[in-house]
Design a protein around this motif. Sequence first.
Motif: not given
Length: 330
Positions: A123-129
């Motif tokens: 889920d942490d990959l959303k912070y790439i946005l």
Amino acid sequence: MQPGKREGVVRMRQGVRLLMAAGLILAVPLATDTMSDQPPPPAPTKEEGQPRTKPFLSTYRLPDNLTFAGAPVPVHIWQVRERIEYEFYRFLESEGDSILLAKRTGRCFPPAERQLAEAGLPDDLKYILLVESKCISAAYSRAKASGPWQFIPSTGRMFALENNQWKDNRRDLELSTEAAVKYLKKLHDLFGDWYLAMAAYNAGEANIQKSMREQKVTDYWKLHYVTETMRYVPRIIVSKEIFSQPERYLGIAKADLYPPLNTEVVTVTIKESQRHLASVAAQYGTYFLELKLLNPEIRKDYLPRGTHRIKIPRRDEDCPTTCLKADVPR
């Protein structure tokens, strides 16, 4: 006023006027014009003045333990901690921008969270946005990267994101997230590490692999590369720390976040050569600006001949007859 002081004041006034005449300083009131023998009033104390409501940046401290995508962040290494702290305080310094960024997460995160979970990715990959586009679907860079995940044209084509003169699906949040999920999974399979995968997302896998070979390293935190990529991963990690706890760092409650938009997808068939979006919007009880904002992938102000799926504000069950007729092909 004592004679010595008076002479000093006169000389100072003459000097200021000479500088003003030479154009070296602007006209300003002389503090000595109101000079008296009385001492200046004392500066207001904290009790007498307005209390400081915003804490100093120095009151915030980067935690000693950070994780991202299930892996520890080696903040015990001096250069790693300094790189991450640099981004940490930069985000906190730009308080207004960070507050708006936090608010946008309420709107752009839910679709990404769902798609990442369905793909089995962290889920942490959303912070790439937040680092790529500030959660702005219509974001566009000088490198011709477009959309919330900032795909360049070649990478967009690799993942079947349609891009032509009137439409750019890189700006569609759901479609571009689907492509980002596939690309990130591919990069992780290649590197076996999320930090290197994110660096490759920013700089390209071939460039990262080449630098790793030349420098004989396999750890992102030991890799030297261009400044943008050196900052990229720390910014994503800091984004998680700050924007997962907006109430702690920004004074923003979860209730303050922008809520997801209540929309639905409809099919529109255009038989003429083109139809202006203002006309399409009117058929669905909305207006041109809102239709453009809901469909940032539409590059023009019209829809060309053909069948199109667009987002509109969700209609009530008692939608007027004009709305119901809008679904009928013309």
